[in-house]
Design an enzyme around this catalytic site. Sequence first.
Site, mmCIF file in Angstrom:
data_model
loop_
_atom_site.group_PDB
_atom_site.id
_atom_site.type_symbol
_atom_site.label_atom_id
_atom_site.label_comp_id
_atom_site.label_asym_id
_atom_site.label_seq_id
_atom_site.Cartn_x
_atom_site.Cartn_y
_atom_site.Cartn_z
ATOM 1 N N GLY A 160 -8.829 1.042 -1.623
ATOM 2 C CA GLY A 160 -7.991 1.513 -0.538
ATOM 3 C C GLY A 160 -8.651 1.256 0.803
ATOM 4 O O GLY A 160 -9.834 0.904 0.892
ATOM 5 N N CYS A 161 -7.870 1.460 1.841
ATOM 6 C CA CYS A 161 -8.349 1.158 3.192
ATOM 7 C C CYS A 161 -9.426 2.142 3.630
ATOM 8 O O CYS A 161 -10.436 1.737 4.215
ATOM 9 C CB CYS A 161 -7.188 1.141 4.167
ATOM 10 S SG CYS A 161 -6.087 2.557 4.033
ATOM 11 N N TYR A 162 -9.239 3.431 3.337
ATOM 12 C CA TYR A 162 -10.267 4.401 3.724
ATOM 13 C C TYR A 162 -11.590 4.129 3.015
ATOM 14 O O TYR A 162 -12.645 4.115 3.649
ATOM 15 C CB TYR A 162 -9.803 5.825 3.424
ATOM 16 C CG TYR A 162 -8.838 6.425 4.417
ATOM 17 C CD1 TYR A 162 -9.157 6.512 5.774
ATOM 18 C CD2 TYR A 162 -7.619 6.947 4.012
ATOM 19 C CE1 TYR A 162 -8.282 7.097 6.682
ATOM 20 C CE2 TYR A 162 -6.744 7.541 4.915
ATOM 21 C CZ TYR A 162 -7.073 7.623 6.250
ATOM 22 O OH TYR A 162 -6.220 8.211 7.145
ATOM 23 N N ALA B 72 -13.479 1.042 4.606
ATOM 24 C CA ALA B 72 -14.136 1.316 5.891
ATOM 25 C C ALA B 72 -15.317 2.261 5.711
ATOM 26 O O ALA B 72 -16.378 2.077 6.319
ATOM 27 C CB ALA B 72 -13.125 1.912 6.872
#
Lengths: 349, 349, 349, 349
Positions: free
Chosen positions: C151-153, C156
Amino acid sequence: MAKIPVAVVGASGYGGVQLVRLILGHPYLELVYLGGDSSAGQEFADIYPHLGHQLHCVVEPVDAQVIARKAQVVFLSLPNGVAPGLVPDLLAQGCQVFDLSADYRFRDMQIYQTWYGIERTDGAVAAKAVYGLPELYRESLVNATLVGCPGCYPTASLLALAPLLRQGLVAWDSIVIDAKSGTSGGGRQAKTHLLLAEADNSISAYGVGRHRHRPEIEQVCGDLAGQPVKVQFTPHLVPMVRGILATVYAQVRDPGLTTEDLLLIYQAFYRGKPWVRVLPPGVYPHTKWAWGTNMCYLGLELDPHTDRVIVISAIDNLLKGQAGQAVQCLNISRGWPETTGLPQLSFYP
Amino acid sequence: MAKIPVAVVGASGYGGVQLVRLILGHPYLELVYLGGDSSAGQEFADIYPHLGHQLHCVVEPVDAQVIARKAQVVFLSLPNGVAPGLVPDLLAQGCQVFDLSADYRFRDMQIYQTWYGIERTDGAVAAKAVYGLPELYRESLVNATLVGCPGCYPTASLLALAPLLRQGLVAWDSIVIDAKSGTSGGGRQAKTHLLLAEADNSISAYGVGRHRHRPEIEQVCGDLAGQPVKVQFTPHLVPMVRGILATVYAQVRDPGLTTEDLLLIYQAFYRGKPWVRVLPPGVYPHTKWAWGTNMCYLGLELDPHTDRVIVISAIDNLLKGQAGQAVQCLNISRGWPETTGLPQLSFYP
Amino acid sequence: MAKIPVAVVGASGYGGVQLVRLILGHPYLELVYLGGDSSAGQEFADIYPHLGHQLHCVVEPVDAQVIARKAQVVFLSLPNGVAPGLVPDLLAQGCQVFDLSADYRFRDMQIYQTWYGIERTDGAVAAKAVYGLPELYRESLVNATLVGCPGCYPTASLLALAPLLRQGLVAWDSIVIDAKSGTSGGGRQAKTHLLLAEADNSISAYGVGRHRHRPEIEQVCGDLAGQPVKVQFTPHLVPMVRGILATVYAQVRDPGLTTEDLLLIYQAFYRGKPWVRVLPPGVYPHTKWAWGTNMCYLGLELDPHTDRVIVISAIDNLLKGQAGQAVQCLNISRGWPETTGLPQLSFYP
Amino acid sequence: MAKIPVAVVGASGYGGVQLVRLILGHPYLELVYLGGDSSAGQEFADIYPHLGHQLHCVVEPVDAQVIARKAQVVFLSLPNGVAPGLVPDLLAQGCQVFDLSADYRFRDMQIYQTWYGIERTDGAVAAKAVYGLPELYRESLVNATLVGCPGCYPTASLLALAPLLRQGLVAWDSIVIDAKSGTSGGGRQAKTHLLLAEADNSISAYGVGRHRHRPEIEQVCGDLAGQPVKVQFTPHLVPMVRGILATVYAQVRDPGLTTEDLLLIYQAFYRGKPWVRVLPPGVYPHTKWAWGTNMCYLGLELDPHTDRVIVISAIDNLLKGQAGQAVQCLNISRGWPETTGLPQLSFYP
């Protein structure tokens, strides 16, 4: 093929950084020089840190001799009135010049001086400049050495109007252009009215009845119509970064025309022009569709209630409206495919 | 003075929550009922938690009997076509009704049915409704029992046009209204094209040549001109929450008119009208100036190049364009000062 | 080289349209199939008109047999819980699968079931999936046939944390991740809280202490640290379309460490990794720098006042946080240069 | 009651225009003087045309004698370091002063000089200033003659932390404040990084580990805890006009504490304080809820996974974080109800 060395002058502004981005991705170009006065001496990556992994280059003070020694192609992205101090020299030394300011867009220097308040003594040079709107002046661009690239408002407005004017379909005195621009059109210099706190969540008109882009639009409309044309032009500031939407109104001469007729006429006019896309009936463009591309999207409607045609065009003001169009002109002038090195698909949304 | 008990039906939408906010701050009103079908049974503070410290109220299923037992004044903020099922009952039981939908804005039920596709059998009731644009229909509002409050686009457009039409200053067939709206005009229901990810940083036109607000605008233009008037109306969706900017173009009949003449005419027309402010020469309104207020700001220019007048109006679509105007109508109907309980100054920026 | 035929399943969402955009620009891939259930039967260009000049393709109902007949590589961009109904079939028929949902990210099916509430019977298949974060699991990606893309979280957060955890520089229980996401992370389905009118000009936290990405982050942190690690993870919704900024806090074990030491450690860790750029001292990333690219920008500071390190990472949630990373994984799995077909430079601003 | 004459110095900035707006709506105040150096001589309505129908007032050059002759209450909204040149004079002539800069917030002039780099010789005056956070220093505000109003970040952070610190519930060295601000916090002066084209659709951290608001926060934390407290403070710039969200993390001493316990403690702490609202369990504030009001919304969660409490506070940075709080302090100092003339309900959305 050896890459052609390219200079960007006025590199720290939004036009400049777009040019840098496009040149870095262009297969036939090599960036060899960045120039600017306010940012001279700075690492370009200190101004735009997101480019730091791709570009190591110090901005140099602007000097035509130095530029001409290094580059064959020069893009000038400077405030109005500065280019005439460089262009004659650059041309004399064999450079090909693409100017993004208003300085070489006008055939009639008197009109330029009236609207820009700048004295000009380079009329002979200016007379040779080609107006860099490739969809309308393609032939003149081949082998052109000086191109005056149009502003963002004229590009959006003229691509919407051209088929109507070329074919004499509308009443000459009936044209209203209601244009909407993102705030990057105002440049990167700090101005209060372009602060996010001021411009966000607000829309407003400005320069009503007296914006400088009106005479530029009228010059080209005259070329297309073969006679003088007056237009009503109203720019608006929209709370978004990029994009221009021009909503263009005109009274059709033949009330029997339909939306379908006009779409056919537009499709024919723009056939083979890769940077203009005429949309299907009932579809009107969103500026975001063009974000980050060199595309111009056109949608239109013939309103039988009023016998007006409404044409809506959308571009990215910094690409098709500025830097992308300049590269498109360069591609054509060199005989490369018109799409070389230019983005066609946005990263929507 | 005992406060008047008020009901808001359709409380969970944007019109509803504005009404709630205004009623809570109005010195002569008391909120006694919140109704809604989709949100029935919910605590209002669960829908709008920021109101939780001021309001403890459960949304009730919509029932005209219950409403009429509790409230003397009823604001209806419902989808088009729902109000006719409630209004005759509410009126019969003595309620005063302010309807924010399109249902009671049209004098000619045939036009309503054509544009809204809804059969109506309450023509006799509709015939008694007053069009709730106080700057034009103030006298009729005094003691009115049923008010059909205008849409946001008509409000902004008509306030810009009224002095021109009343005095016959422009060619009847020359009117172009290029209108721009924030996304809250589309309501609070989840629609893909109103998502931030879709609508942000993009502007687009919609309903070109066929938006439902055109016949509403033309009805009032006809009243003002004393003859039928056709307008060109193009709405746009702008990446902002609130506000409407209408840029209105028309050809003046007398080319000798100046901007100063027109400003005097507008100032005279709107003298004593606290919710319209005519701006000084050269100043055009920003929608943000009106944010959170019931104001309409007007700026204009006579363009001698084209003999067109351009009038620009800015309102908050949810206040002067919706809930605020309804309260303004109520104030007038009851003989209270027109500004009672309505905000005049935005929290700019 | 013949291009490899590729299918995108779940094409109408934001992950899907990014994949389409990337595949159209990738030199070794050919888009042969678009699948989706809610949009089945629609022309893709009717959903995304800006692609109409580049793509003529109808979205097909999702059918593993059809997909496997047409494509060698399959990208799944579907709601959580759908992929397990397709993946075993696709693998059995020789497809290589890149799944963008949460379904193949977890080593421990129990944790998946706890957090996602979905029963799973394909544990054996899931056990072979590689976690598609190339900077950490590159070796496993070579020749991988099933990749569960993060996922994006987590992307990052983990790129910000990895060097600290791998080298044991921080207290295991001291990690706080304060993450900020644009609204496109919530997908393209219409949800009230993602409307522009709701989400614009507002920031809020959600899922405090109980977001599903926390166990995913902790799984990888455990791999890096060689022991269980608990993190504090708080996501926020930010009024912007794209981008994630993760601000990560941790207590350093050795108070003698300096910002310069840590920058050297980070530079060494990410050397040769083209999609991570460690910024110079004092420079912290802006999410817009990554917009439209597959880059992750990292900036950091050691605060001697508190002995905490603060690492800030910025990505485009739809590219490095989703579709771009999936293509990066594909590139690695096939032995192509990792940067093939992926954008490195944003069209800033 | 005769209205009290009020001066606003530094009227053209965002703090100034908020003060003007609030004073115009305050029942006990009368605006008699607007001062400013950069805008001296301008009509205030030329700077903020939306106020033109309510205010006819020329901005005067700043002169303590003139101010003191006209006004009993003086709000100073000036750059740091300017107020000390005015305040001793104003106090000597009997004015009551509310300073919005940092100049009178610090008890220890040495800390001020270290962080602001400004020499100060008015230590004796500064020593009498009250820190204008009414929820914590209400008693000292009664009859105060000089109030140093806190910055927006400290207000949001301290209201989130106060109950925890006063009751010693958290580890002193565990506090992390991750704060997010709209761009109006940077003021109305034109700065490149605050342009819409730069700041829109991007979030970034700044001043990591070294922001001036940290010592201000620590001074008050020390008061609350009765011992020195170090905090980690990281500000972020968010693409919105107004609002601050502070997400505050701290380790609880007693792992048996629950979210419900903490909510009770917070409700008790803020009982009778009309400008702080503790939200129900599971509800976290959105900054837009506070837009245009003087409210502070607080939500919190105890995370049993990590034994950390997460408190989230939201305010309007220009009202509760600046001008509104100054008026709240004035209300208290004069014995008026604390809510007089201050807005409680936002015009959401």
